[in-house]
Design an enzyme around this catalytic site. Structure first.
Site, short mmCIF file in Angstrom:
data_model
loop_
_atom_site.label_atom_id
_atom_site.label_comp_id
_atom_site.label_asym_id
_atom_site.label_seq_id
_atom_site.Cartn_x
_atom_site.Cartn_y
_atom_site.Cartn_z
N HIS A 191 21.06 -34.90 -27.54
CA HIS A 191 20.32 -33.93 -26.71
C HIS A 191 20.70 -34.05 -25.24
O HIS A 191 20.30 -33.23 -24.43
CB HIS A 191 18.81 -34.15 -26.88
CG HIS A 191 18.37 -34.02 -28.31
ND1 HIS A 191 18.33 -32.81 -28.97
CD2 HIS A 191 17.98 -34.95 -29.21
CE1 HIS A 191 17.93 -33.01 -30.21
NE2 HIS A 191 17.71 -34.29 -30.38
N CYS B 268 13.26 -18.73 -29.16
CA CYS B 268 12.59 -18.01 -30.25
C CYS B 268 13.30 -18.35 -31.57
O CYS B 268 14.48 -18.66 -31.58
CB CYS B 268 12.63 -16.51 -30.02
SG CYS B 268 11.85 -15.99 -28.47
#
Length: 760
Positions: free
Chosen positions: A699, A521
């Site tokens: 990543h 979020c």
């Protein structure tokens, strides 16, 4: 008959991110699936109750998702990638597709997650469906039907929502060459026929079928596919064909020929389409008017919307429905939780729960309910008063905006001259090494930030703690022998929120969370007034870091377009004007940094491409003002001050002209995963300035070897002259730990030194 009111979807995360925390507990093994599902059921029940209690005609079901709604559709259709298939698809299958599966988790070689990409031009993401020529589709995962039963049993009048077949195909990708995924449409439609038959058996009267690609400039074969699709899936259930995020101007003539029962259009993103849609609406069709903005946090001017819709109501009668513009999942959940906002600022906002009330109230007002009409007028007063407030529209900012000229966006010398000055001042070697800006945000940093924000740590103690982290980052970089250092950004919780907290004109919230994907979020700041910089923001940290080393220290700023794209913008002025205000504020920061002895300043713009409008014909105008905003922010730099920018995209070809027009002295980009293929765009364009193609995929926890990095640098040198190459990771290192960061950077520095020696 009363005006029908509904929304296109409701946030599923919970007002305090209950879903996120339950998901992450489940993934860690702290709770079982029964406990996780109970959290989901409780959230759905609360969401439905909110809609029914507000007085909406329909309660929307099927909008809940455990990861994202496209992935939910993938499981509903039994369309699971083969590497994740095995038995009947269930919740664990869904998480495997979205998150991947480690070798330990499956007792096999592991299985990669499917790709994730942005949902149109929002900051929400979806898992990309994968298509191959032998794919079959069969109604499998029963979540949609179970949710409808749940809602009906709870006493709600249900309108299910379903992602449409043509958009589902369009939003995916082929995973084998030599076939077109559109050829799968007839097979896919068989599954949709079965879904609609099941909905009919459940007593569903209306289904909302989302076809958001109807707002794009579609190629002919995709636009033509709708006719076949909707002829074949026609059933006893009435279909509300739903579009959003832009106008349907390009596809309206095809839409009105479809065998559906109604059309929803986004009158927030594209208000100009209303007259055309009303004029062409087929006899007997419903028009769902999306007038309450689902993508922002602003209170609606309901009196203005009432005035706008009354003539349409007179013409269409009960065939006019009132709705949110799009799903409310792009809005925070409940404004009432924001107890620390001033009453004035709070009166400007409406989050998802409040927007539901707006839709219901507007519907009653359209029916002539005098109390509702008066309530609309009263409700709209704070928005009207805000338009003339001098603390919102600041004269001093307006003066600066009015004085923007073309020369304000131009550096004082062309690149060739600047490069010569910079080479002399900076004294950098061939293939200079650097990082993108952030270093690991350790648990210690997060604990200290939390303690400071809750008053448990004094400001002076917090500053000393941050200086300790900066000194540590500088020491580690010097030990690695990097050429250009950074301070590590220990003071920043987020690259946008940090600037929002330190620029006048922004409001941050405590519970203004919206879903990005899965359990992730974000809490965007809100632009509430004209933006200005009241005092230096980063200068103290950068100069402290520079005082610890004789090497060049890079100042770190987030660019104007990225701040704009990753916040909730104002609705009363254009995005272009907000970008200009941000650019002027950042321009002042650039001036102060260089005056304080910082010779290299990076202005990150990872979101320039994300801000592109959906229709290609609108790209040129957007890119012109976006580039101009960046240039205004950078143009106060002296010729000897080197301006860097950083971008992380998978596609540069369509915007390479604009990237070059930024006129940054150095651009660093994400290229390691593409094996330097992304550099083709720069090579073919003959990109004139310096470039740092990423050689370390941050990543991944994998440590790139020296040989691997060396190979990537050599590949880059085949496309870009070595004199203009930098060596750096793909992105910031905030999410990595120090052990893997230092190991990877040691290999990066060694590879650069080795090649430097070979080329000497």
């Amino acid at each position: 008959m009363a005006t029908t009111t509904h929304i296109l979807g409701y946030p599923r995360i919970g007002e305090k991110r209950e879903l996120k925390f339950a998901q992450e507990k489940y993934w860690r093994g702290d709770i079982d699936q029964t406990e996780l599902k109970k959290v989901g059921a409780d959230l759905r029940a609360k969401n439905w109750q909110t809609q029914t209690e507000a007085g909406l005609s329909f309660t929307t079901a099927g909008d809940f998702a455990w990861y994202d709604h496209v992935l939910t559709t993938t499981l509903l259709l039994g369309h699971v990638p083969k590497r994740h298939a095995g038995g009947f698809p269930n919740l664990d299958t869904l998480f495997k597709v979205g998150r991947g599966q480690s070798q330990a988790g499956c007792g096999c070689a592991g299985a990669a997650a499917s790709d994730m990409t942005k949902w149109f031009n929002t900051n929400y993401h979806y898992i990309v469906p994968e298509f191959s020529k032998d794919d079959t589709f069969e109604v499998s995962w029963p979540q949609l039907f179970e949710e409808i039963n749940e809602a009906v049993q709870a006493g709600h009048k249900v309108k299910p929502v379903l992602l449409g077949p043509v958009s589902y195909l369009y939003l995916g990708k082929e995973v084998e060459e030599g076939f077109d995924r559109l050829t799968l449409l007839p097979r896919l439609l068989t599954a949709y026929q079965a879904i609609l038959a099941k909905l009919a058996s459940q007593g569903v009267e209306w289904v909302q079928i989302d076809e958001p690609i109807l707002s794009l400039e579609l190629e002919k074969q995709w636009a033509d596919a709708f006719k076949l699709a909707y002829q074949l899936i026609r059933s006893d259930v009435k279909v509300l064909l739903t579009t959003y995020f832009d106008s349907v101007t390009d596809t309206l003539d095809k839409i009105v020929e479809l065998p559906v029962d109604g059309l929803h259009v986004d009158l927030s993103a594209a208000p100009q389409q209303l007259d055309d849609v009303v004029a062409k609406l087929p006899e007997g069709w419903v028009l769902s008017a999306g007038v309450v903005n689902g993508r922002n946090v602003w209170r609606s001017d309901l009196s203005a919307q009432l005035e706008r819709l009354q003539p349409v109501k007179e013409k269409l009668g009960d065939k006019l429905w009132v709705a949110s513009s799009c799903s409310l999942l792009h809005s925070p959940v409940d404004l009432e939780l924001e107890t620390e906002l001033s009453e004035e600022v709070k009166s400007w906002f409406a989050f998802a729960k409040q927007k539901v009330t707006e839709v219901a109230l507007l519907g009653r007002a359209l029916d002539g309910d005098q109390n509702a009409i008066l309530a609309c007028d009263t409700y709209s007063q704070p928005i009207k008063a805000r338009k003339t407030a001098t603390h919102v529209n600041k004269p001093q900012v307006q003066v600066r905006l009015n004085n923007i000229t073309a020369s304000l966006a131009e550096r004082s010398a062309p690149y060739a001259e600047r490069a010569a000055h910079q080479a002399e001042v900076l004294g950098l070697p061939l293939l200079p090494t650097t990082t993108i800006g952030s270093f690991p945000q350790t648990g210690e940093i997060r604990v200290q930030r939390s303690a400071y924000r809750t008053g448990q740590l004094s400001e002076s103690d917090y500053i000393q703690a941050l200086k300790g982290h900066i000194a540590d980052a500088v020491k580690r970089q010097e030990a690695l022998d990097l050429d250009v250092l950074v301070h590590g950004e220990a003071e920043r919780n987020d690259m946008v929120e940090y600037f929002a907290e330190n620029l006048a004109g922004f409001q941050t919230t405590k519970f203004g969370w919206v879903q990005s994907y899965g359990s992730r979020c974000v809490k965007p700041a809100i632009v509430v007034a004209d933006i200005e910089r009241e005092k230096p923001i980063t200068v103290e940290w950068s100069t402290y870091a520079q005082s610890l080393t004789s090497k060049q220290m890079k100042g770190m700023l987030t660019g104007p377009v990225t701040i704009l794209c990753w916040t909730f913008p104002r609705e009363d002025i254009t995005r272009q004007e907000i970008a200009q205000q941000l650019a002027l504020a950042l321009r002042d920061e650039v001036s102060d940094l260089q005056d304080a002895g910082i010779n290299i300043i990076q202005i990150d713009e990872p979101a320039i491409r994300e801000g592109l409008p959906l229709k290609k014909r609108d790209h040129k105008a957007y890119l012109e003002w976006a580039v101009n905003a960046f240039k205004i922010s950078a143009a106060s730099a002296k010729p000897e001050t080197q301006i860097h920018t950083h971008m992380c995209y998978s596609e540069f070809n369509e915007i390479i002209d604009s990237v070059a027009a930024l006129d940054a002295d150095v651009i660093t980009i994400e290229t390691s995963r593409s094996n330097m293929e992304l550099l083709k765009a720069f090579e073919e364009f003959n990109y004139p300035n310096e470039i740092g193609p990423g050689v370390y995929d941050i990543h991944s926890p994998n440590i790139p070897t020296e040989e691997w990095i060396e190979g990537l640098i050599k590949k880059a040198a085949e496309k870009i002259p070595v004199q203009r190459l930098w060596v750096n990771p793909d992105c910031g290192l905030k999410t990595r730990n120090w052990a893997e960061t230092e190991a990877a950077l040691a290999n990066l520095v060694s590879a650069a030194k080795k090649l430097r020696a070979e080329l000497a």
